[in-house]
Motif scaffolding. Sequence first.
Motif: not given
Length: 293
Positions: A78-82, A171-195
């Motif tokens: 999503s980031f590259i395409l954006l 473009s707006l959708n891609l921007l949201v997806h960059v953040i959202m899918y990163y969130y899922y990637f990070a939390t699946a690895g054990g990260a604790r994200i407050w936002w």
Amino acid sequence: MPLLSDFMLSVLPTDYIPKYLKSYIPGETPLSTWPVVTTALASYLAIIFGIREIMKDRPPQQLNTLFRIHNAFLSLGSFILLVFMAEEVGSIWLTSTTYGTMCDETSWTEKLEFYYMINYYFKYIELLDTVFLALKKKPLAFLHVFHHSATALLCFAQLNGKTSVSWVVISLNLLVHVIMYYYYFATAGGARIWWKKYLTSMQIIQFIIDIVIVYFGTYQHYAATHYNHLPHWSNCAGTETAALFGCGLLTTYLGLFVNFYIQTYKKPAKGKKPVANGNANGHAHNGNSYKKD
């Protein structure tokens, strides 16, 4: 001059790529006809609900590594395409006006059409979100399943209708997806994200902007082609069917996401805490929170 896309084209063997994979040609490009698209989406529904039935008497699958790879791919993709889309839209804007960049027929360039195609195919990869949910025995919420199915249809309709404002919504959708899918990637690895709560807020803001733009473009089209006495600038390119479908679906999304936000964060059940950890498909769709488009 879009330097990144020119470099990409120079290093890829584009001469050997069929034209129907570089340009959207209904009937030739994969997933470009109504029978094929409806069959694919019907199969998606049959598969996810079939998996849910099969998993009833089985333990939930973890699939953590695959899940992280899936989310990392979609966040990075999503980031590259954006970036490529922003470069192309910026080059159009430098030789046009802001209105022209959104509404002129010339704003539907070959490069943007190719990027729209890639974004469209991403929507089918994103259907795997629901497969993961079913295998993990997470609830298959209506918002999640409807959103995934309908967004693939939306991208398909806009490609056929060649709506010039498509780049704004995508473009707006891609921007949201960059953040959202990163969130899922990070939390699946054990990260604790407050936002995580703010992902839903971001999606709601996205839909509000989308609706303002698509309603504005649709008004300009109807005023220019059917009601010339109304104040307007000029026609906003695209078919009326695609424009009306976009207006209706994006409005539905906004209502559903606002309702989800209220039910999840504003109206906890009596004696219970708000369901903010996503067991009911939070703000994104991977089981931690719900997801957008």
